[in-house]
Design an enzyme around this catalytic site. Sequence first.
Site, mmCIF file in Angstrom:
data_model
loop_
_atom_site.group_PDB
_atom_site.id
_atom_site.type_symbol
_atom_site.label_atom_id
_atom_site.label_comp_id
_atom_site.label_asym_id
_atom_site.label_seq_id
_atom_site.Cartn_x
_atom_site.Cartn_y
_atom_site.Cartn_z
ATOM 1 N N ASN A 1 70.891 82.941 -30.359
ATOM 2 C CA ASN A 1 70.837 83.919 -29.279
ATOM 3 C C ASN A 1 70.483 83.165 -27.990
ATOM 4 O O ASN A 1 69.426 82.665 -27.784
ATOM 5 C CB ASN A 1 69.672 85.006 -29.873
ATOM 6 C CG ASN A 1 69.370 85.768 -28.700
ATOM 7 O OD1 ASN A 1 69.842 85.800 -27.730
ATOM 8 N ND2 ASN A 1 67.956 86.680 -28.943
ATOM 9 N N LYS B 1 70.345 84.325 -25.168
ATOM 10 C CA LYS B 1 69.230 85.237 -24.167
ATOM 11 C C LYS B 1 69.903 85.109 -22.876
ATOM 12 O O LYS B 1 71.278 85.196 -22.739
ATOM 13 C CB LYS B 1 67.666 84.594 -24.233
ATOM 14 C CG LYS B 1 67.338 84.615 -25.712
ATOM 15 C CD LYS B 1 65.894 84.756 -25.983
ATOM 16 C CE LYS B 1 65.487 84.359 -27.407
ATOM 17 N NZ LYS B 1 63.913 84.498 -27.589
ATOM 18 N N HIS C 1 65.895 93.699 -30.536
ATOM 19 C CA HIS C 1 65.292 92.229 -29.989
ATOM 20 C C HIS C 1 63.791 92.690 -29.541
ATOM 21 O O HIS C 1 63.713 93.317 -28.614
ATOM 22 C CB HIS C 1 66.121 91.458 -29.259
ATOM 23 C CG HIS C 1 65.492 90.093 -29.305
ATOM 24 N ND1 HIS C 1 64.433 89.656 -28.774
ATOM 25 C CD2 HIS C 1 65.786 88.779 -29.974
ATOM 26 C CE1 HIS C 1 64.214 88.371 -28.707
ATOM 27 N NE2 HIS C 1 64.857 87.900 -29.602
ATOM 28 N N GLU D 1 61.775 88.875 -36.918
ATOM 29 C CA GLU D 1 61.320 87.892 -36.086
ATOM 30 C C GLU D 1 59.931 88.595 -35.562
ATOM 31 O O GLU D 1 59.802 89.300 -34.620
ATOM 32 C CB GLU D 1 62.251 88.204 -34.901
ATOM 33 C CG GLU D 1 63.715 87.591 -34.866
ATOM 34 C CD GLU D 1 64.228 86.962 -33.551
ATOM 35 O OE1 GLU D 1 64.916 86.122 -33.669
ATOM 36 O OE2 GLU D 1 64.095 87.812 -32.739
ATOM 37 N N SER E 1 61.228 80.449 -33.081
ATOM 38 C CA SER E 1 60.658 78.964 -33.022
ATOM 39 C C SER E 1 61.208 78.032 -34.022
ATOM 40 O O SER E 1 60.749 77.283 -34.551
ATOM 41 C CB SER E 1 59.022 78.834 -33.168
ATOM 42 O OG SER E 1 58.726 79.536 -32.073
ATOM 43 N N GLY F 1 66.580 81.164 -30.856
ATOM 44 C CA GLY F 1 66.826 81.121 -29.202
ATOM 45 C C GLY F 1 66.899 79.597 -28.790
ATOM 46 O O GLY F 1 67.855 79.096 -28.843
ATOM 47 N N GLY F 2 66.013 79.335 -28.287
ATOM 48 C CA GLY F 2 65.858 77.975 -27.434
ATOM 49 C C GLY F 2 66.414 76.738 -28.245
ATOM 50 O O GLY F 2 67.109 75.992 -27.602
HETATM 51 P P1 13P Z 1 63.231 81.133 -30.179
HETATM 52 O O1 13P Z 1 63.896 80.520 -31.146
HETATM 53 O O2 13P Z 1 63.446 80.582 -28.785
HETATM 54 O O3 13P Z 1 61.843 81.224 -30.734
HETATM 55 O O4 13P Z 1 63.761 82.642 -30.067
HETATM 56 C C1 13P Z 1 63.839 83.515 -31.148
HETATM 57 C C2 13P Z 1 64.684 84.455 -30.907
HETATM 58 O O5 13P Z 1 64.409 85.283 -30.134
HETATM 59 C C3 13P Z 1 65.836 84.618 -31.236
HETATM 60 O O6 13P Z 1 66.606 85.884 -31.184
#
Ligand code: 13P
Length: 253
Positions: free
Chosen positions: A18, A20, A103, A174, A215, A236-237
């Site tokens: 993701n 974002k 989300h 999540e 995370s 995400g990150g």
């Molecule tokens: P992170 O992996 O940055 O914590 O984000 C998780 C997320 O929101 C994936 O949809």
Amino acid sequence: MGPLKESQRSSASLVVCNWKAYLGIEESVTLARNALALARSHATALWIAPSMLSLGSVAQAVRGSMVAVGAQNCFWDGKGAFTGECTADELIELGCTFAIVGHSERRNLFGETSASAAKRAHALLRSGLGVICCVGESAHERAQGHTLETILEQLAPLFPAPLARPGQMIIAYEPVWSVGSGQTPTASQIHEVHELIKTHAAQHVENLRVLYGGSVTAANAAELARAPSVAGFLVGGASTKLDSLKALLDTLG
Ligand code: 13P
């Protein structure tokens, strides 16, 4: 729930990126091309959800490959006077095969509710696209002991779902407090919520895949995947940089 065994082998076989609004269009295309090269050398399936404006270029860059591309949101209706929205048909036209709905950032920053997320999910399913629906409790809800009832409330409007094929819908657990914070639940806590999701959905869907998100990095993926219910990760990150994505896939195999 039984205890988790130290030696349990990971069942995590899918990583959904993701992105974002972390990356620009050119950055997204470059990372997608590199991610495709990674996907070719790893057993874990790789799906990418770039920003809405990057979708077409990323889909073009990996067209015909094993990497699936999807959106981070989608409207529940077809063509019409819906300023700022996009339709499932447009996603299909771009080459998308799935979309994420519900989300926590959509819920907390943009007023998404469980009911509106379910409407989006149902429209996507009816159009033949896959859906990843996100659920998760806030830190406050967990501290109050309301985790499981929060998850059940979020799931309630999703079912029954107009599924056209097995596996068309995936749920991602999540926890809101884990997204972007570096904090993660234990494998037992994940397992408890995943079992609840699977039990709830079992009346409506067979063999539901449930992901974990929040995370996730190469450093914690093996531990998080000790929960045998974890079919994969929504990331995400760590998915927005080639080195951390490669390290994650290296860990999962
Ligand atoms: P992170 O992996 O940055 O914590 O984000 C998780 C997320 O929101 C994936 O949809």
